[in-house]
Design an enzyme around this catalytic site. Structure first.
Site, mmCIF file in Angstrom:
data_model
loop_
_atom_site.group_PDB
_atom_site.id
_atom_site.type_symbol
_atom_site.label_atom_id
_atom_site.label_comp_id
_atom_site.label_asym_id
_atom_site.label_seq_id
_atom_site.Cartn_x
_atom_site.Cartn_y
_atom_site.Cartn_z
ATOM 1 N N TYR A 140 0.641 -1.189 -0.049
ATOM 2 C CA TYR A 140 0.180 0.138 -0.339
ATOM 3 C C TYR A 140 0.858 0.935 -0.167
ATOM 4 O O TYR A 140 1.076 2.293 -1.070
ATOM 5 C CB TYR A 140 -0.230 -0.319 1.187
ATOM 6 C CG TYR A 140 -1.845 0.962 1.412
ATOM 7 C CD1 TYR A 140 -2.878 0.955 0.262
ATOM 8 C CD2 TYR A 140 -1.512 2.159 2.633
ATOM 9 C CE1 TYR A 140 -3.585 2.437 0.874
ATOM 10 C CE2 TYR A 140 -2.112 3.015 2.546
ATOM 11 C CZ TYR A 140 -3.583 4.023 1.734
ATOM 12 O OH TYR A 140 -3.997 4.827 1.637
ATOM 13 N N LYS A 144 1.488 4.007 -3.018
ATOM 14 C CA LYS A 144 1.457 5.680 -3.424
ATOM 15 C C LYS A 144 2.563 6.938 -3.207
ATOM 16 O O LYS A 144 2.984 7.245 -4.280
ATOM 17 C CB LYS A 144 1.057 6.022 -1.219
ATOM 18 C CG LYS A 144 -0.431 5.087 -1.225
ATOM 19 C CD LYS A 144 -1.462 6.315 -1.542
ATOM 20 C CE LYS A 144 -3.366 5.740 -0.957
ATOM 21 N NZ LYS A 144 -4.163 5.973 -2.305
ATOM 22 N N GLU A 182 -12.436 -2.132 7.841
ATOM 23 C CA GLU A 182 -12.808 -0.643 8.410
ATOM 24 C C GLU A 182 -10.873 -0.046 9.441
ATOM 25 O O GLU A 182 -10.195 -1.064 9.864
ATOM 26 C CB GLU A 182 -13.718 -0.748 9.146
ATOM 27 C CG GLU A 182 -13.629 -1.429 10.508
ATOM 28 C CD GLU A 182 -13.745 -2.853 9.905
ATOM 29 O OE1 GLU A 182 -13.867 -3.775 9.038
ATOM 30 O OE2 GLU A 182 -13.720 -4.304 11.267
HETATM 31 P P1 NAD Z 1 -12.227 4.075 0.551
HETATM 32 O O1 NAD Z 1 -12.146 2.636 0.141
HETATM 33 O O2 NAD Z 1 -13.765 4.409 1.118
HETATM 34 O O3 NAD Z 1 -12.667 4.563 -1.399
HETATM 35 C C1 NAD Z 1 -11.780 3.970 -2.177
HETATM 36 C C2 NAD Z 1 -12.606 3.630 -3.520
HETATM 37 O O4 NAD Z 1 -11.964 3.263 -4.491
HETATM 38 C C3 NAD Z 1 -13.681 2.403 -2.707
HETATM 39 O O5 NAD Z 1 -14.912 3.116 -3.143
HETATM 40 C C4 NAD Z 1 -13.758 1.368 -4.032
HETATM 41 O O6 NAD Z 1 -14.723 0.741 -3.803
HETATM 42 C C5 NAD Z 1 -12.642 2.549 -5.141
HETATM 43 N N1 NAD Z 1 -11.912 1.422 -6.345
HETATM 44 C C6 NAD Z 1 -11.109 0.556 -5.282
HETATM 45 N N2 NAD Z 1 -10.584 0.184 -7.032
HETATM 46 C C7 NAD Z 1 -11.249 0.733 -7.475
HETATM 47 C C8 NAD Z 1 -10.708 0.708 -9.228
HETATM 48 N N3 NAD Z 1 -10.106 -0.708 -9.606
HETATM 49 N N4 NAD Z 1 -11.760 1.351 -9.571
HETATM 50 C C9 NAD Z 1 -12.669 2.100 -9.821
HETATM 51 N N5 NAD Z 1 -12.624 2.371 -8.617
HETATM 52 C C10 NAD Z 1 -12.063 1.641 -7.214
HETATM 53 O O7 NAD Z 1 -11.192 4.432 0.936
HETATM 54 P P2 NAD Z 1 -11.411 6.538 1.492
HETATM 55 O O8 NAD Z 1 -10.579 6.386 2.836
HETATM 56 O O9 NAD Z 1 -12.228 7.138 1.030
HETATM 57 O O10 NAD Z 1 -9.831 6.576 1.088
HETATM 58 C C11 NAD Z 1 -9.966 7.417 -0.389
HETATM 59 C C12 NAD Z 1 -8.537 7.526 -0.436
HETATM 60 O O11 NAD Z 1 -7.980 8.134 -0.044
HETATM 61 C C13 NAD Z 1 -7.389 6.197 -1.187
HETATM 62 O O12 NAD Z 1 -6.517 6.674 -2.350
HETATM 63 C C14 NAD Z 1 -6.325 5.681 0.143
HETATM 64 O O13 NAD Z 1 -5.391 5.388 -0.165
HETATM 65 C C15 NAD Z 1 -6.136 7.906 0.999
HETATM 66 N N6 NAD Z 1 -6.081 7.718 1.908
HETATM 67 C C16 NAD Z 1 -7.173 7.354 3.281
HETATM 68 C C17 NAD Z 1 -6.548 7.737 4.173
HETATM 69 C C18 NAD Z 1 -8.107 7.083 5.084
HETATM 70 O O14 NAD Z 1 -7.374 7.193 6.046
HETATM 71 N N7 NAD Z 1 -9.458 7.073 4.957
HETATM 72 C C19 NAD Z 1 -5.478 7.921 4.710
HETATM 73 C C20 NAD Z 1 -4.099 7.787 3.482
HETATM 74 C C21 NAD Z 1 -5.131 7.910 2.013
#
Ligand code: NAD
Length: 332
Positions: A140, A144, A182
């Site tokens: 992961y 990134k 989660e």
């Molecule tokens: P999330 O899992 O709720 O949302 C990610 C979405 O991407 C999901 O709905 C999933 O279905 C979609 N997805 C996955 N593979 C896909 C594909 N091949 N084609 C199209 N859609 C696809 O996650 P989030 O918490 O909303 O995170 C959003 C972004 O922020 C991500 O890139 C995550 O790595 C980054 N991020 C989140 C956090 C956090 O704490 N939530 C922290 C650091 C980085």
């Protein structure tokens, strides 16, 4: 907005609509699984497919790339390949954005780009430049860090202007709260709510509870992302709360919010991630004039209330008044 059916993507769609933008949302999940749905052009597509990236970048001014195969520490430590191969989406979208003259590309990176050696028993505040030399967290984190680099190379090669947010532990309503993906705040709210609702008599905390973290409330995250998108700065910028807390303290605070006494059991066999993750958010303050406004207490109150509501019945996605099924298209 890629990942529009996910947690942060859904909140960002709302923010963009509120500021008068026209938005296309894309996610791989079927529409009924999106956390929030709006009356916009909603598309179900797998962005690892180059054709989907090309098709979707037509007549787009800004791409917010928030889709990723991701989850909490247990998911990312057990699914290196799935997480790492999200890089295909970044490649496809950057290539398509370059071909289609997309003006800018906002990328959701992560605190997982920072080396574990800076997050042990003698932790350093994580300033942006400390991500290199690279030793990120598993598949992961590598995805990134490499995607950040791809953004920079694409911009240099005539692609879109890039904006890179390094997000630290974002939490709040309308995101994954059970099922294995989660993250800690949602998991703890759910476990405490199960005790409050008489469905369980104990909260199991992963590890020893001494892991040190900060948690960023979703509204602060969205405000920071909007400021970053407006700013003309291509350097990665941390978006995090500077309120540090151990996981045991987070659990105690959640129990206080719930008004229940919980019996805790620590499970050191479960994955816990690094020992101490301390963000440095001075760049966000300088570059974006941004600072988080929500205290952990306020954010947990709002998140706990929402998760309690979800536990009361099956999850129904929030469908906004203006949603119409006819707006939806499937590309895959
Ligand atoms: P999330 O899992 O709720 O949302 C990610 C979405 O991407 C999901 O709905 C999933 O279905 C979609 N997805 C996955 N593979 C896909 C594909 N091949 N084609 C199209 N859609 C696809 O996650 P989030 O918490 O909303 O995170 C959003 C972004 O922020 C991500 O890139 C995550 O790595 C980054 N991020 C989140 C956090 C956090 O704490 N939530 C922290 C650091 C980085």
């Amino acid at each position: 907005m890629t990942g529009a059916g996910g947690f942060i993507g859904g909140h960002m769609v709302r923010n963009l609509l509120d500021s008068g933008h026209s938005v296309t949302g894309v996610d791989i999940k079927p529409l009924h699984e999106w956390w929030q749905r709006f009356d916009i052009h909603n598309i179900v597509a797998d962005l690892r497919d180059p054709a989907a990236g090309r098709e979707l970048s037509r007549n787009i001014d800004v791409i917010y790339h928030f889709a990723a195969d991701m989850g909490g520490i247990s998911y990312i430590s057990e699914n290196d390949w799935d997480c790492a191969s999200s890089v295909a989406m970044t490649v496809n979208l950057l290539r398509a954005a370059t071909e289609r003259d997309v003006r800018s590309f906002v990328y959701a990176s992560s605190a997982c780009v920072y080396p574990a050696t800076l997050q042990g028993s003698d932790p350093s505040p994580l300033r942006e430049e400390l991500a290199h030399p690279g030793d990120p967290e598993g598949g992961y984190g590598w995805e990134k860090l490499f995607s950040e680099r791809l953004c920079r190379y694409a911009a240099r090669a005539g692609g879109p202007g890039v904006r890179i947010a390094r997000l630290f532990n974002v939490y709040g309503p309308h995101g994954t709260w059970r099922g294995g993906r989660e993250k800690a705040p949602a998991a703890i709210c759910r476990k405490v709510a199960e005790v409050a609702l008489g469905k369980s008599d104990q909260v199991v905390v992963w590890g020893t509870g001494t892991q040190l973290r900060s948690f960023l409330y979703i509204d602060d995250c969205v405000r920071g992302l909007a400021a970053l998108a407006r700013a003309g700065d291509a350097r990665p910028t941390n978006l995090a709360s500077d309120e540090l807390v151990t996981v045991a303290e987070l659990t105690a605070l959640t129990a206080a919010v719930a008004g229940v006494e919980v019996s805790l059991r620590y499970d050191p066999a479960q994955p816990t991630g690094v020992r101490a993750r301390i963000p440095d958010i001075s760049c966000a303050a300088q570059r974006l004039d941004w600072h988080p406004a929500f205290s952990l207490l306020e954010g947990i109150r709002l998140t706990y209330r929402w998760i309690c509501g979800q536990l009361g019945g099956e999850r129904a996605p929030r469908t906004h008044d203006r949603f119409s099924q006819g707006e939806t298209e499937k590309i895959t």
